[in-house]
Write a protein that holds these residues in place. Structure first.
Motif, PDB file in Angstrom:
ATOM      1  N   MET A 137      -1.235  12.061   2.050  1.00  0.00           N
ATOM      2  CA  MET A 137      -2.292  12.931   2.573  1.00  0.00           C
ATOM      3  C   MET A 137      -3.387  13.119   1.540  1.00  0.00           C
ATOM      4  SD  MET A 137      -1.687  13.963   5.669  1.00  0.00           S
ATOM      5  CE  MET A 137      -2.499  15.545   5.852  1.00  0.00           C
ATOM      6  N   PHE A 163       3.418   0.909   2.875  1.00  0.00           N
ATOM      7  CA  PHE A 163       3.155  -0.149   3.845  1.00  0.00           C
ATOM      8  C   PHE A 163       3.058  -1.497   3.155  1.00  0.00           C
ATOM      9  CE2 PHE A 163       2.461   1.947   7.800  1.00  0.00           C
ATOM     10  CZ  PHE A 163       1.933   3.197   7.518  1.00  0.00           C
ATOM     11  N   ARG A 187       9.049   5.309   5.036  1.00  0.00           N
ATOM     12  CA  ARG A 187       8.772   6.706   4.659  1.00  0.00           C
ATOM     13  C   ARG A 187       9.785   7.100   3.599  1.00  0.00           C
ATOM     14  NH1 ARG A 187       5.705  10.700   6.737  1.00  0.00           N
ATOM     15  NH2 ARG A 187       5.162   9.345   8.488  1.00  0.00           N
ATOM     16  N   GLN A 231       0.529   5.347   1.177  1.00  0.00           N
ATOM     17  CA  GLN A 231      -0.295   6.271   1.943  1.00  0.00           C
ATOM     18  C   GLN A 231       0.206   7.696   1.748  1.00  0.00           C
ATOM     19  OE1 GLN A 231      -0.044   6.213   6.315  1.00  0.00           O
ATOM     20  NE2 GLN A 231      -2.293   6.262   6.404  1.00  0.00           N
ATOM     21  N   LEU A 272      -5.019   5.767   1.610  1.00  0.00           N
ATOM     22  CA  LEU A 272      -4.372   4.457   1.521  1.00  0.00           C
ATOM     23  C   LEU A 272      -4.725   3.849   0.161  1.00  0.00           C
ATOM     24  CD1 LEU A 272      -2.730   2.793   3.583  1.00  0.00           C
ATOM     25  CD2 LEU A 272      -4.859   1.724   4.279  1.00  0.00           C
ATOM     26  N   TYR A 321       0.835  -1.187   0.000  1.00  0.00           N
ATOM     27  CA  TYR A 321       0.000   0.000   0.000  1.00  0.00           C
ATOM     28  C   TYR A 321       0.877   1.246   0.000  1.00  0.00           C
ATOM     29  CZ  TYR A 321      -4.361  -2.438   1.150  1.00  0.00           C
ATOM     30  OH  TYR A 321      -5.470  -3.236   1.122  1.00  0.00           O
ATOM     31  N   GLY A 324       3.048  -3.804   8.348  1.00  0.00           N
ATOM     32  CA  GLY A 324       4.382  -3.449   8.789  1.00  0.00           C
ATOM     33  C   GLY A 324       4.419  -2.002   9.252  1.00  0.00           C
ATOM     34  N   SER A 325       5.572  -1.585   9.708  1.00  0.00           N
ATOM     35  CA  SER A 325       5.724  -0.219  10.234  1.00  0.00           C
ATOM     36  C   SER A 325       5.838   0.822   9.136  1.00  0.00           C
ATOM     37  CB  SER A 325       6.962  -0.138  11.127  1.00  0.00           C
ATOM     38  OG  SER A 325       6.821  -0.990  12.229  1.00  0.00           O
TER      39      SER A 325
END
Lengths: 110, 113
Positions: free
Chosen positions: B39, B91, B109, B37, B43, B35, B105-106
């Motif tokens: 703003m 993600f 970025r 993500q 998602l 995925y 997962g975390s």
């Protein structure tokens, strides 16, 4: 086709107030519905699954097939509930792919 | 189980460079999802695999994006060449078919300058 709609992009309430995050879906079959939560800069975590019919962190959600809704509710909001909330749908009892809504950012003011 | 493991956590790269994001799903999970993500878009599902086979890559934005899953314990998402508009959190998530939702997962970025 399936779709998940979260009509509110932003929602603000004061601490102790009730909160309801709306989720509507469209799907012709029998869906399974989920709520995921994402705290600031963290991973998404499963909050609720409708078939579990449980309350997590004081949140509950009831699947209303007549209104095709799965709203998330909490009677008394806490500051630590501030997060992004995503509603998601899977088609049937086998998980496969989840279809996510756009998310609602909840802010709980002190 | 350590959960879904993604690396790196942060990546800053210059426009035009190749970027590779990595994911290790939970052992025994037969689905893996990538995925993005942002703003603006929220998602977005890019691609997902079932038993290491890509099932739906219709969310992959352009030919610059590619994903592989050479075995059940590893997947990569590659962007070549990267552009500033690719900046987002990526993600990875995994699940099994009778499972209790996804495990995410975390995230990675990514910043492309």
């Amino acid at each position: 086709a399936q779709r998940v709609t979260q009509p509110e992009k932003l929602l603000s309430v004061f601490k102790g107030a009730p909160v309801e995050l709306k989720c509507n879906y469209s799907y012709s079959g029998s869906p399974e519905l989920f709520w995921y939560v994402q705290y600031s800069r963290q991973r998404l975590q499963l909050l609720l699954r409708h078939i579990s019919r449980e309350s997590i962190k004081g949140f509950t959600a009831d699947l209303n097939k007549g209104e095709t809704s799965f709203h998330l509710k909490k009677p008394f909001a806490q500051e630590e509930d501030s997060a992004m909330y995503y509603c998601a749908l899977s088609r049937g009892s086998t998980l496969g792919r989840l279809y996510f809504g756009r998310g609602t950012q909840l802010t709980v003011w002190p | 189980d350590a959960g879904v493991i993604q690396s790196p956590r942060h990546e800053v790269t210059e426009m035009g460079q190749e970027v590779t994001l990595r994911c290790k799903p939970i052992s025994g999970h037969d689905y893996l999802f990538w995925y993005r993500q942002t703003m603006m878009r929220g998602l977005e599902l890019l691609i997902y695999f079932n038993n290491n086979v890509p099932i739906d890559d219709s969310g992959m934005p352009e030919d610059r994006f590619s994903a592989k899953m050479p075995n059940a314990s590893f997947s990569t998402l590659k962007i070549q060449p990267s552009e500033p508009r690719d900046s987002a959190v990526y993600f990875c998530a995994s699940s099994y078919i009778q499972g209790n939702g996804y495990t995410f997962g975390s995230g990675t970025r990514l910043t492309v300058v």
